[in-house]
Design an enzyme around this catalytic site. Structure first.
Site, PDB file in Angstrom:
ATOM      1  N   LYS A 171       0.859  -1.183   0.000  1.00  0.00           N
ATOM      2  CA  LYS A 171       0.000   0.000   0.000  1.00  0.00           C
ATOM      3  C   LYS A 171       0.887   1.222   0.000  1.00  0.00           C
ATOM      4  O   LYS A 171       2.028   1.174   0.482  1.00  0.00           O
ATOM      5  CB  LYS A 171      -0.887   0.022   1.256  1.00  0.00           C
ATOM      6  CG  LYS A 171      -2.167   0.787   1.052  1.00  0.00           C
ATOM      7  CD  LYS A 171      -3.173  -0.050   0.288  1.00  0.00           C
ATOM      8  CE  LYS A 171      -4.472   0.651   0.070  1.00  0.00           C
ATOM      9  NZ  LYS A 171      -5.478  -0.275  -0.468  1.00  0.00           N
TER      10      LYS A 171
HETATM   11  P1  NAD Z   1     -12.801   7.242  -3.240  1.00  0.00           P
HETATM   12  O1  NAD Z   1     -11.818   8.269  -2.938  1.00  0.00           O
HETATM   13  O2  NAD Z   1     -13.218   7.030  -4.655  1.00  0.00           O
HETATM   14  O3  NAD Z   1     -14.125   7.493  -2.376  1.00  0.00           O
HETATM   15  C1  NAD Z   1     -14.120   7.605  -0.986  1.00  0.00           C
HETATM   16  C2  NAD Z   1     -15.494   8.091  -0.544  1.00  0.00           C
HETATM   17  O4  NAD Z   1     -15.569   8.101   0.880  1.00  0.00           O
HETATM   18  C3  NAD Z   1     -15.796   9.528  -0.985  1.00  0.00           C
HETATM   19  O5  NAD Z   1     -17.163   9.632  -1.314  1.00  0.00           O
HETATM   20  C4  NAD Z   1     -15.486  10.348   0.276  1.00  0.00           C
HETATM   21  O6  NAD Z   1     -16.181  11.572   0.303  1.00  0.00           O
HETATM   22  C5  NAD Z   1     -15.988   9.371   1.319  1.00  0.00           C
HETATM   23  N1  NAD Z   1     -15.427   9.617   2.644  1.00  0.00           N
HETATM   24  C6  NAD Z   1     -14.142   9.892   2.982  1.00  0.00           C
HETATM   25  N2  NAD Z   1     -14.034  10.044   4.310  1.00  0.00           N
HETATM   26  C7  NAD Z   1     -15.273   9.832   4.816  1.00  0.00           C
HETATM   27  C8  NAD Z   1     -15.816   9.834   6.123  1.00  0.00           C
HETATM   28  N3  NAD Z   1     -15.049  10.096   7.175  1.00  0.00           N
HETATM   29  N4  NAD Z   1     -17.144   9.590   6.261  1.00  0.00           N
HETATM   30  C9  NAD Z   1     -17.902   9.321   5.190  1.00  0.00           C
HETATM   31  N5  NAD Z   1     -17.460   9.292   3.938  1.00  0.00           N
HETATM   32  C10 NAD Z   1     -16.160   9.557   3.759  1.00  0.00           C
HETATM   33  O7  NAD Z   1     -12.254   5.866  -2.619  1.00  0.00           O
HETATM   34  P2  NAD Z   1     -12.640   4.375  -3.013  1.00  0.00           P
HETATM   35  O8  NAD Z   1     -11.661   3.908  -4.018  1.00  0.00           O
HETATM   36  O9  NAD Z   1     -14.098   4.290  -3.287  1.00  0.00           O
HETATM   37  O10 NAD Z   1     -12.289   3.601  -1.658  1.00  0.00           O
HETATM   38  C11 NAD Z   1     -13.232   3.461  -0.587  1.00  0.00           C
HETATM   39  C12 NAD Z   1     -12.794   2.327   0.325  1.00  0.00           C
HETATM   40  O11 NAD Z   1     -12.709   1.110  -0.435  1.00  0.00           O
HETATM   41  C13 NAD Z   1     -11.420   2.490   0.968  1.00  0.00           C
HETATM   42  O12 NAD Z   1     -11.431   1.858   2.238  1.00  0.00           O
HETATM   43  C14 NAD Z   1     -10.499   1.721   0.036  1.00  0.00           C
HETATM   44  O13 NAD Z   1      -9.298   1.305   0.664  1.00  0.00           O
HETATM   45  C15 NAD Z   1     -11.408   0.553  -0.301  1.00  0.00           C
HETATM   46  N6  NAD Z   1     -11.053  -0.168  -1.537  1.00  0.00           N
HETATM   47  C16 NAD Z   1     -10.992   0.463  -2.728  1.00  0.00           C
HETATM   48  C17 NAD Z   1     -10.709  -0.264  -3.882  1.00  0.00           C
HETATM   49  C18 NAD Z   1     -10.703   0.370  -5.254  1.00  0.00           C
HETATM   50  O14 NAD Z   1     -10.651  -0.377  -6.241  1.00  0.00           O
HETATM   51  N7  NAD Z   1     -10.815   1.677  -5.397  1.00  0.00           N
HETATM   52  C19 NAD Z   1     -10.456  -1.628  -3.801  1.00  0.00           C
HETATM   53  C20 NAD Z   1     -10.525  -2.259  -2.555  1.00  0.00           C
HETATM   54  C21 NAD Z   1     -10.837  -1.509  -1.423  1.00  0.00           C
END
Ligand code: NAD
Length: 418
Positions: free
Chosen positions: A107
């Site tokens: 990461k």
């Molecule tokens: P992103 O940046 O596209 O979206 C994150 C979202 O969460 C946004 O809408 C943001 O406003 C919101 N957010 C941030 N802090 C917040 C809070 N304190 N309360 C409520 N909402 C909040 O990110 P993403 O890629 O969608 O990732 C989201 C989660 O999924 C993370 O934990 C990430 O590690 C996990 N994840 C992502 C992927 C991927 O392919 N992008 C894969 C596996 C896991």
């Protein structure tokens, strides 16, 4: 391990210790499996648009190298630090092993608020980070992908910077790129789509009818928005959704297509007409059938775990539930948990497909990608559920056991050098 001091790292270690006790891993083997192999911290000076020079800090943690290159996302967020990144890298290791991918976990992140940086500043920061990481990355060494605050454009800049350094195009250096430069069809949707698939399997397991089910989603980014859409396509009514600014609630269901247009114009779900405002705290304890935390770590804690009212907890985010909350949820068997390392594994699975397609320069159709994704998810879900039922243990422990055991076996087979 003082350098990783952080509540999220403690949480990942506690989970590992529980699995190590359960598997009776000899104490002498534990540290070798638990602690990251490499950790890098880099200073990133860039020119801001107003002419100032500002130094940001970036991190990359590569957790283990026993099964192949390391793989994991890159996060841009104000709270990013080495301990958080190390925890996320550890979880990536168990996730890749659980789903049978030939990777160790990794990461990375930069401590910054991407919303306060212009596109040109973000490009300079991304290129500088990639440049600083060049000695430590490569298609057979470490492959990055998008995470919170990063996206396809970030990956395009990384790939370009690396390729310029090497002198030829190396598309396999990152995944989650735009399709036009070697990305895979279906990668952008993969994590949320996988969440949708696994929630369907969980609904079969607990005998919940999708047409009568309601869902609440925390986070409206890549994962949350697609997970909501996937659930809605299966007939589930989405009654609340949020982002970092707040949430919106409508007990009769939100029109997701209208919400998408609202977010495109306003960059937030807040203010969406036809819905009431709701705080992120209240959203998590809203009565629903399916609760999908899809934002940040440690959202379900000892303070709200007793108040959660759902049948299925689908952990789309990494580490959304603290060990203290987990204990409380174990005493609530009416809640079926799809643990994070299984629930959001669709992202790294299709990242693996993208890497394979780039290496062989032969690209698949969306049907092929989705079919292969669902096969892996089906197998992994089946293995976790079977172990959980056979040993009468929680789904999270079962998933972690499968992941940790495979890493332990790989290390044992390879032996210790010299
Ligand atoms: P992103 O940046 O596209 O979206 C994150 C979202 O969460 C946004 O809408 C943001 O406003 C919101 N957010 C941030 N802090 C917040 C809070 N304190 N309360 C409520 N909402 C909040 O990110 P993403 O890629 O969608 O990732 C989201 C989660 O999924 C993370 O934990 C990430 O590690 C996990 N994840 C992502 C992927 C991927 O392919 N992008 C894969 C596996 C896991």
């Amino acid at each position: 391990m003082k350098i990783y001091d952080h509540p999220t790292f403690d949480m990942a270690c506690q989970q590992f210790d529980e699995v190590a006790d359960y598997l009776q891993i000899p104490v002498s083997e534990r540290d070798r499996i638990k602690y990251p192999k490499r950790a890098m911290t880099v200073a990133l000076p860039i020119h801001r648009d107003d002419g100032r020079t500002e130094v940001f800090f970036g991190y990359r943690v590569q957790h283990h190298l026993a099964l192949g290159p390391t793989k994991g996302g890159l996060r841009y967020h104000p709270d990013v630090n080495l301990g958080e990144v190390a925890a996320l890298a550890m979880w990536m290791s168990w996730k890749c092993a659980l789903t049978g991918l030939p990777y160790g976990g990794a990461k990375g992140g930069i401590t910054c608020d991407p919303r306060s940086l212009s596109m040109t500043e973000l490009e300079r920061l991304t290129r500088r980070y990639t440049q600083e990481m060049i000695p430590f990355i490569g298609p057979q060494v470490d492959v990055m992908a998008p995470d919170v605050g990063t996206n396809e454009q970030t990956m395009a800049w990384m790939m370009d910077t690396y390729s310029v350094h090497v002198g030829s195009t190396v598309s396999s250096i990152v995944t989650g790129k735009p399709v036009g430069i070697g990305g895979s069809v279906g990668r952008r949707e993969a994590t949320g789509r996988g969440v949708g698939y696994l929630v369907n399997r969980a609904m079969d397991t607990v005998k919940l009818d999708a047409a009568k089910a309601t869902a609440v989603v925390q986070g409206y980014g890549n994962v949350g928005s697609i997970a909501a859409l996937s659930l809605a396509k299966n007939g589930v009514k989405i009654i609340a959704i949020s982002d970092v600014n707040g949430g919106v609630y409508n007990r009769n269901g939100l029109d997701l297509w209208a919400l998408d247009r609202h977010v495109a114009e306003n960059r937030t779900v807040v203010g969406f007409p036809g819905a009431e405002p709701i705080s992120n705290e209240d959203l998590l304890v809203t009565e629903c059938d399916i609760l999908v935390p899809a934002a940040m770590e440690r959202q379900i804690t000892a303070n709200n775990a007793r108040k959660i009212k759902c049948r299925i907890l689908a952990e789309a985010a990494n580490g959304p539930t603290t060990p203290e909350a987990d204990k409380i949820l174990t005493e609530r068997p009416e809640i079926f948990i799809i643990p994070d390392i299984l629930c959001n594994s669709g992202g790294v699975i299709v990242s693996y497909f993208e890497w394979v397609q780039d290496l062989q320069s032969f690209f698949w159709t969306e049907t092929e990608v989705v079919d292969k994704l669902f096969r892996i998810l089906e197998t992994s879900f089946g293995q976790v559920l079977a172990l959980s039922r056979k040993q009468k243990i929680p789904m999270r422990l079962a998933a972690l056991i499968l992941g940790v055991r495979r890493v332990q076996e790989a290390k044992k087979l390879r032996g210790l050098f010299p």
